[in-house]
Scaffold this active site. Structure first.
Site, PDB file in Angstrom:
ATOM      1  N   GLY A   1       0.813  -1.204   0.000  1.00  0.00           N
ATOM      2  CA  GLY A   1       0.000   0.000   0.000  1.00  0.00           C
ATOM      3  C   GLY A   1       0.853   1.264   0.000  1.00  0.00           C
ATOM      4  O   GLY A   1       2.082   1.208  -0.124  1.00  0.00           O
ATOM      5  N   PHE A   2       0.205   2.393   0.118  1.00  0.00           N
ATOM      6  CA  PHE A   2       0.848   3.699   0.043  1.00  0.00           C
ATOM      7  C   PHE A   2       1.885   3.881   1.149  1.00  0.00           C
ATOM      8  O   PHE A   2       3.087   4.042   0.895  1.00  0.00           O
ATOM      9  CB  PHE A   2      -0.237   4.777   0.098  1.00  0.00           C
ATOM     10  CG  PHE A   2       0.255   6.192   0.192  1.00  0.00           C
ATOM     11  CD1 PHE A   2       1.319   6.633  -0.580  1.00  0.00           C
ATOM     12  CD2 PHE A   2      -0.377   7.090   1.052  1.00  0.00           C
ATOM     13  CE1 PHE A   2       1.758   7.963  -0.498  1.00  0.00           C
ATOM     14  CE2 PHE A   2       0.053   8.406   1.136  1.00  0.00           C
ATOM     15  CZ  PHE A   2       1.117   8.840   0.364  1.00  0.00           C
ATOM     16  N   ILE A   3       1.449   3.837   2.411  1.00  0.00           N
ATOM     17  CA  ILE A   3       2.376   4.067   3.522  1.00  0.00           C
ATOM     18  C   ILE A   3       3.359   2.903   3.641  1.00  0.00           C
ATOM     19  O   ILE A   3       4.565   3.102   3.813  1.00  0.00           O
ATOM     20  CB  ILE A   3       1.613   4.266   4.842  1.00  0.00           C
ATOM     21  CG1 ILE A   3       0.661   5.460   4.740  1.00  0.00           C
ATOM     22  CG2 ILE A   3       2.584   4.473   6.000  1.00  0.00           C
ATOM     23  CD1 ILE A   3      -0.220   5.657   5.964  1.00  0.00           C
ATOM     24  N   TYR A 146     -15.285   1.769  10.858  1.00  0.00           N
ATOM     25  CA  TYR A 146     -13.831   1.816  10.676  1.00  0.00           C
ATOM     26  C   TYR A 146     -13.155   2.273  11.958  1.00  0.00           C
ATOM     27  O   TYR A 146     -12.206   1.640  12.449  1.00  0.00           O
ATOM     28  CB  TYR A 146     -13.484   2.755   9.526  1.00  0.00           C
ATOM     29  CG  TYR A 146     -12.006   3.081   9.439  1.00  0.00           C
ATOM     30  CD1 TYR A 146     -11.093   2.131   8.994  1.00  0.00           C
ATOM     31  CD2 TYR A 146     -11.528   4.343   9.810  1.00  0.00           C
ATOM     32  CE1 TYR A 146      -9.738   2.423   8.920  1.00  0.00           C
ATOM     33  CE2 TYR A 146     -10.177   4.641   9.736  1.00  0.00           C
ATOM     34  CZ  TYR A 146      -9.288   3.685   9.291  1.00  0.00           C
ATOM     35  OH  TYR A 146      -7.947   3.975   9.233  1.00  0.00           O
ATOM     36  N   LYS A 150     -10.577   0.236  14.701  1.00  0.00           N
ATOM     37  CA  LYS A 150      -9.258   0.735  15.079  1.00  0.00           C
ATOM     38  C   LYS A 150      -9.130   0.855  16.599  1.00  0.00           C
ATOM     39  O   LYS A 150      -8.081   0.558  17.181  1.00  0.00           O
ATOM     40  CB  LYS A 150      -8.991   2.086  14.410  1.00  0.00           C
ATOM     41  CG  LYS A 150      -8.688   1.971  12.928  1.00  0.00           C
ATOM     42  CD  LYS A 150      -7.422   1.168  12.687  1.00  0.00           C
ATOM     43  CE  LYS A 150      -6.959   1.207  11.256  1.00  0.00           C
ATOM     44  NZ  LYS A 150      -5.684   0.480  11.055  1.00  0.00           N
TER      45      LYS A 150
END
Length: 401
Positions: A1-3, A146, A150
């Protein structure tokens, strides 16, 4: 993914050996994710190994740990992202966020890992009225599934630290953006649409604000956390300087040198009016000090878009599409005995939960898992599950988990 791809690259730059696990689901264009993986394999050779599969697949993830030998540290950035989609399909968020985190925490315990760092989210703060969100704030009122998952990940991580003593750190990210960013996020979408002369959607009157954090600053915070294990910790990783939506659009207009076409819409369910990180704890304990202003970050994003993304579009290719001449095979873990599972009735089984979880957490996971299967059976039993080679991928609603 991005991070994750940026963090892996930073670790490789400093000489680490890295094992990457990525499901490559279709929450957004998988070719973007495969390009991130190809960048790592092409640039770093034998010091990086990539496994493609679902962390919640017990046989698959056990194989990864067995194949890699002693894994010293875990950076768990895999998650199902998105506030609004979680309202439409909350069960996939329980699977990809809570169950996956529990699975990795259990493996960290079994293999004696030195440090477990995982991604939480600023979404856990909900509709907080605080001027700046502090790690000391009570976060018991999430406003989206979501955010709820978390928060449950934070509770489960604390339980594992309490029971088994290994260091654990949760990172509450505040809206990460930058070159190569997720195409479903506002910074990418606004830059893309303004440069193309397409309409952008503004939810609300433009007074909502977000604490946007540039990718290089986030990577620095993740690495600093990894290098400083300290019991159980939660850190805010943000910029500490929220930007109003109307100002955000103005900055994009200046950096793109063209006006935005705005369609104003009602505020969306699950959205919070404001986020702002109090980063004093991360400054003091980690030396974290974000360097990139929002306008500079958007300028760099626009430059990347024009020099790289626009060229891909000009030749009719999606972002980061890999041509056959550039393809680098991604090794997959070989799992003995894996079988395709053709129908939903074969997988109506309870997940294996590690010993030592609080009863209320175990009951919540089990009840949501059963509710998920019932929901899938009532809607589209034959299409609720898909298989990949060789690992089962759960894909309700057409989105791989």
């Amino acid at each position: 993914g991005f991070i994750g791809s940026h963090v892996a690259e930073a670790l490789l730059h400093r000489g680490e050996t890295v094992a990457v696990v990525d499901e490559v689901n279709d929450y957004y264009d998988p070719r973007i994710k495969r390009a991130n993986l190809n960048r790592l394999t092409k640039g770093w050779g034998q010091r990086v190994k990539i496994y493609e599969g679902d962390i919640c697949d017990e046989q698959f993830i056990n194989h990864v740990f067995e194949a890699e030998g002693p894994i010293r540290r875990i950076i768990h950035l895999a998650a199902r992202a998105g506030v609004r989609p979680s309202i439409q399909d909350p069960f996939i968020y329980v699977h990809s966020n809570l169950e996956a985190t529990t699975r990795l925490l259990e493996l960290a315990r079994i293999y004696g890992c030195d440090h477990f760092v995982y991604a939480s989210s600023s979404s856990v703060y909900g509709e907080s009225s605080s001027e700046a969100f502090s790690e000391q704030d009570v976060v018991e009122h999430p406003v989206s599934p979501y955010a709820a998952t978390k928060k449950m990940c934070e509770l489960t991580a604390h339980t594992y630290h309490h029971l088994y003593g290994f260091p654990v750190a949760g990172l509450r990210f505040f809206t990460v953006y930058g070159p190569g960013g997720r195409p479903d996020m506002a910074p990418f979408k606004f830059v893309d649409r303004v440069l193309r002369g397409a309409e952008i959607q503004q939810f609300g009157d433009g007074s909502s604000s977000r604490d946007y954090t540039y990718i290089d600053d986030i990577v620095d915070g993740v690495i600093r956390t990894l290098d400083r294990p300290s019991g159980y910790q939660i850190y805010n990783l943000g910029n500490g300087d929220p930007i109003e939506l109307r100002e955000f659009i103005g900055i994009v207009e200046r950096c793109c040198d063209r006006p935005a076409i705005i369609n104003q819409l009602p505020t969306q369910p699950g959205d919070v009016p404001r986020t702002c990180a109090d980063i004093s704890k991360a400054r003091g304990l980690l030396g974290y000090n974000p360097q990139t202003s929002f306008e500079e970050g958007i300028r760099r994003t626009v430059q990347w878009y024009q020099e790289h993304y626009a060229q891909d579009m000009a030749r009719g290719a999606p972002m980061h599409e890999i041509g056959p001449e550039d393809e680098v095979p991604i090794p997959k873990a070989e799992v003995s005995g894996a079988q395709e599972i053709p129908t939903e009735e074969h997988v109506r089984v309870l997940p294996d939960l590690p010993a030592g979880l609080p009863e209320e957490v175990s009951q919540l996971i089990l009840s949501l898992h059963l509710a998920s299967l019932s929901s899938r059976s009532a809607s589209s039993p034959a299409s609720s599950f898909a298989t990949t080679n060789p690992n089962l991928t759960w894909s309700p609603g057409g989105q791989g988990a």
